[in-house]
Motif scaffolding. Sequence first.
Motif, PDB file in Angstrom:
ATOM      1  N   VAL A   1      14.057   7.171 -10.095  1.00 12.27           N
ATOM      2  CA  VAL A   1      13.370   7.381 -11.377  1.00 12.27           C
ATOM      3  C   VAL A   1      12.428   8.572 -11.289  1.00 12.27           C
ATOM      4  O   VAL A   1      12.352   9.399 -12.194  1.00 12.27           O
ATOM      5  CB  VAL A   1      12.573   6.121 -11.771  1.00 12.27           C
ATOM      6  N   ALA A   2      11.687   8.649 -10.159  1.00 12.09           N
ATOM      7  CA  ALA A   2      10.576   9.597 -10.096  1.00 12.09           C
ATOM      8  C   ALA A   2      11.035  11.036  -9.896  1.00 12.09           C
ATOM      9  O   ALA A   2      10.462  11.945 -10.493  1.00 12.09           O
ATOM     10  CB  ALA A   2       9.614   9.204  -8.991  1.00 12.09           C
ATOM     11  N   ILE A   3      12.076  11.262  -9.082  1.00 11.87           N
ATOM     12  CA  ILE A   3      12.450  12.653  -8.793  1.00 11.87           C
ATOM     13  C   ILE A   3      12.864  13.396 -10.064  1.00 11.87           C
ATOM     14  O   ILE A   3      12.314  14.456 -10.356  1.00 11.87           O
ATOM     15  CB  ILE A   3      13.522  12.724  -7.680  1.00 11.87           C
ATOM     16  N   PRO A   4      13.798  12.838 -10.886  1.00 13.67           N
ATOM     17  CA  PRO A   4      14.078  13.555 -12.139  1.00 13.67           C
ATOM     18  C   PRO A   4      12.835  13.690 -13.000  1.00 13.67           C
ATOM     19  O   PRO A   4      12.621  14.723 -13.644  1.00 13.67           O
ATOM     20  CB  PRO A   4      15.120  12.686 -12.845  1.00 13.67           C
TER      21      PRO A   4
ATOM     22  N   PHE B   1       7.555  -2.471  -2.419  1.00 12.03           N
ATOM     23  CA  PHE B   1       7.864  -1.058  -2.657  1.00 12.03           C
ATOM     24  C   PHE B   1       9.325  -0.770  -2.324  1.00 12.03           C
ATOM     25  O   PHE B   1       9.782  -1.055  -1.215  1.00 12.03           O
ATOM     26  CB  PHE B   1       6.934  -0.207  -1.778  1.00 12.03           C
ATOM     27  N   ALA B   2      10.073  -0.262  -3.311  1.00 13.01           N
ATOM     28  CA  ALA B   2      11.487   0.094  -3.083  1.00 13.01           C
ATOM     29  C   ALA B   2      11.609   1.604  -3.183  1.00 13.01           C
ATOM     30  O   ALA B   2      11.664   2.144  -4.279  1.00 13.01           O
ATOM     31  CB  ALA B   2      12.362  -0.595  -4.121  1.00 13.01           C
ATOM     32  N   PRO B   3      11.622   2.321  -2.025  1.00 10.60           N
ATOM     33  CA  PRO B   3      11.626   3.788  -2.073  1.00 10.60           C
ATOM     34  C   PRO B   3      12.835   4.346  -2.812  1.00 10.60           C
ATOM     35  O   PRO B   3      12.725   5.333  -3.534  1.00 10.60           O
ATOM     36  CB  PRO B   3      11.662   4.205  -0.599  1.00 10.60           C
TER      37      PRO B   3
ATOM     38  N   ILE C   1       5.071   3.077 -12.164  1.00  7.88           N
ATOM     39  CA  ILE C   1       5.087   1.615 -12.342  1.00  7.88           C
ATOM     40  C   ILE C   1       6.005   0.975 -11.304  1.00  7.88           C
ATOM     41  O   ILE C   1       5.664  -0.024 -10.660  1.00  7.88           O
ATOM     42  CB  ILE C   1       5.526   1.271 -13.780  1.00  7.88           C
ATOM     43  N   VAL C   2       7.205   1.592 -11.109  1.00 11.32           N
ATOM     44  CA  VAL C   2       8.157   1.040 -10.124  1.00 11.32           C
ATOM     45  C   VAL C   2       7.535   1.074  -8.727  1.00 11.32           C
ATOM     46  O   VAL C   2       7.621   0.106  -7.971  1.00 11.32           O
ATOM     47  CB  VAL C   2       9.479   1.834 -10.158  1.00 11.32           C
ATOM     48  N   ALA C   3       6.873   2.210  -8.400  1.00  9.02           N
ATOM     49  CA  ALA C   3       6.292   2.336  -7.059  1.00  9.02           C
ATOM     50  C   ALA C   3       5.175   1.327  -6.848  1.00  9.02           C
ATOM     51  O   ALA C   3       5.023   0.749  -5.770  1.00  9.02           O
ATOM     52  CB  ALA C   3       5.762   3.756  -6.848  1.00  9.02           C
TER      53      ALA C   3
ATOM     54  N   MET D   1       0.799  -1.211   0.000  1.00 12.82           N
ATOM     55  CA  MET D   1       0.000   0.000   0.000  1.00 12.82           C
ATOM     56  C   MET D   1       0.843   1.277   0.000  1.00 12.82           C
ATOM     57  O   MET D   1       0.473   2.280  -0.605  1.00 12.82           O
ATOM     58  CB  MET D   1      -0.987   0.016   1.175  1.00 12.82           C
ATOM     59  N   ALA D   2       2.024   1.248   0.673  1.00 10.16           N
ATOM     60  CA  ALA D   2       2.884   2.439   0.672  1.00 10.16           C
ATOM     61  C   ALA D   2       3.237   2.820  -0.757  1.00 10.16           C
ATOM     62  O   ALA D   2       3.164   3.987  -1.152  1.00 10.16           O
ATOM     63  CB  ALA D   2       4.144   2.171   1.484  1.00 10.16           C
ATOM     64  N   GLY D   3       3.605   1.806  -1.544  1.00  7.70           N
ATOM     65  CA  GLY D   3       3.966   2.048  -2.945  1.00  7.70           C
ATOM     66  C   GLY D   3       2.783   2.527  -3.748  1.00  7.70           C
ATOM     67  O   GLY D   3       2.896   3.445  -4.558  1.00  7.70           O
ATOM     68  N   VAL D   4       1.617   1.904  -3.514  1.00  8.85           N
ATOM     69  CA  VAL D   4       0.428   2.276  -4.272  1.00  8.85           C
ATOM     70  C   VAL D   4       0.082   3.743  -4.039  1.00  8.85           C
ATOM     71  O   VAL D   4      -0.153   4.501  -4.977  1.00  8.85           O
ATOM     72  CB  VAL D   4      -0.765   1.374  -3.896  1.00  8.85           C
TER      73      VAL D   4
END
Length: 699
Positions: free
Chosen positions: A331-334, A323-325, A316-318, A252-255
Amino acid sequence: MYRESEIRKLYERLKAQYPQYQLECSGDSLTLKRLYCKIEVNQSGAKLYVNEKLYDQFTSEDVNDTDDLYELIEAFLLDLQHAGMKQGNQTYIFAAKQAAKMGSRFLIGIAMCFTILMIGLITANSPWLLFLIFFIPAASLLILKQMQKKIFQRCWICPACGQPLPMGGKGHSCEMAYVPQCPHCAHVLEQPPELATIQTEYAPQKPLELSHDLPVQSSKLPCILCGSFTIAFSLILLPLIFVPDGNEPLDMAGVWTGVGMLLYLLGFGLALLLCRHAEPEGTKQPMVIVRERMAVTVLGIIVWVLGFVLTLMGVIVAGTPPFAPDVTAFVAIPGVLLFLLGVWMLLAGRNRTLVVFQDNSILYISSWSRKRVFAPGQVASVRLTVNRSIHLLNKDEKKLCAIESNMRGIPRFVEWLESTNLAATLTPAMEKQTKQEEQQESTVQWREEYHTRWHDHIKGIRVGLWVVILLFAAGVVAPIPLYLSGAKFTTVMKIGALAPIPFLTFCLVFAPVLLFGDRPQNATPEWNAMHIHVPLIPCLLIGFAYFWQVGNVWGGWVLQESDSNWGWLLRVLSITAILTVLQVLRTPKRLRVGAGLFMGLVGLSIACGLHYCVNAALIGPAQHYPAVIVDSHADDPDVNDDDYELTIVMDDGSEAEIVVLESIYEMAMHGEPLEVCHLESPFGVIFLDIHTPKINTQG
Ligand SMILES: [Zn+2]
Ligand SMILES: [Zn+2]
């Protein structure tokens, strides 16, 4: 005083470069005639006439260098031509406008196709799409050229006799060659130029006149398309992220992280649609309009695509459990930042506008479509910042709004500043800079002082360039078939090590005539003829092939370098640095930036390959000792690019990882005896292999 020989030389140079103009040389004087203008040079100086009136003159003391004299004459001729291209020659202007209009529509279309393909690639992962992504830019350039050619064939014709006017450009003849008169019927295409004669200082300031040539509003289409696309995609993904994949439960954290990112996309997608402005209408006449350039929108689309794709990857990764923060953030920050930048640029292209009205009141519309109106006199001063933006300030020096000095309409904005008392607050730096902006289209001219002995052999050097590039390519390709047909490993490595040497030597020796960057947009044909362009993409591709085969063919299948860590990086970077510094030192100052970048890129790929080949070519005899395996890693079929790996202990006690075949891995797991094959080059680089004790091929 100019010497007769100097005037003679000037004549020959002008004759060679501008054969279309009437040139006469009688010993100590020279005259050049073109439609509406005349140039006279004699021993004491030069006089330039426009429309039978004296435009400018200088004595041989003012201009005592013949390079400077030629440069001034050429600049004058090009100024006239430029005036014709921009104002005087309606036939030319019409054709150029048609081509530009079609070109920008076409490019936006291609950018859209590209976006759809990128998204297709992520979702479908088909190699055909990857091929298309490389193919489309190349194909679209060709199509663009052809479409332009068609437009010029239709529009660049003499209005009097209907014959096609001359075409130029390299090879494909798909550019207009400028002519002031029809070469077939001598019909005059150009109106007399309105070149201001040499300005007297302290000219009385006259108020700015109304103009019909203000920058028009940019297209709404990019924002609408990008916005709808973003919204559609995030709405489709939003429910999908709650659907578990197979039997693994959702994390759920990732979702929720994914949902957060999708809402972010959705929000800015809406912003793209909703942030719009109404153009000022009504009784007040706009005097000056400043808007963003088309390039901002095009760049905005590219950045938006990158940001969108990266953010979607982040989603998709999240959403993939567990979940791998750290990976998600990577990937997400850039992605999130690029997306915001892209949206901002798209909106700036659509909205950002500054309008000055006849009563000197100012309307500013920000990128996010916020409107601000400043009363006449509210703007008390103007400041130019280091990063080339122009700040309008009130009397407390507080910033009211800012525009960039590269926007459309800036020259007229500067004229307006000059017509009001605001110009007094301009810094000299800004005046100089705005002048530079106006001369951005100024030409790059050839000077005889650049001449070196290599410039007398341009043709030979051009052939030589292709020879060394082919040699390099051959040296990169040849080792694999040679090795397969039974040549010794060290022999093919010697070929590999020698492959880039002729190319590198060539680049260093002939640096004064080589052009590593792009050709300047407004270089004269003479300048172009004196420089040989070294093509970056082919060289880079050969360099990558060289680097790739070392890592994947030789290192992967034949012999591995043991330490691909800091030592390796340090050596490769030093080779690159040495190559780059040598190249920069050999290159004339005016071309250094391009040369440095070229060698930095190509040199790095060459250094990676060269490092392996040279060391592998010089390896000594193999030492064999029983393999002590301390760690192992099996190939995970779910992970791309994963391998079977064994960690062994070398004879000096240090550990090294080796990538092995599955069979060797299985033997190691069953405790069967294996032997380490240890080779060393004179530079101390160690190569490792592992095999069964009885086979003894390497050395
Ligand atoms: Zn004609
Ligand atoms: Zn061996």
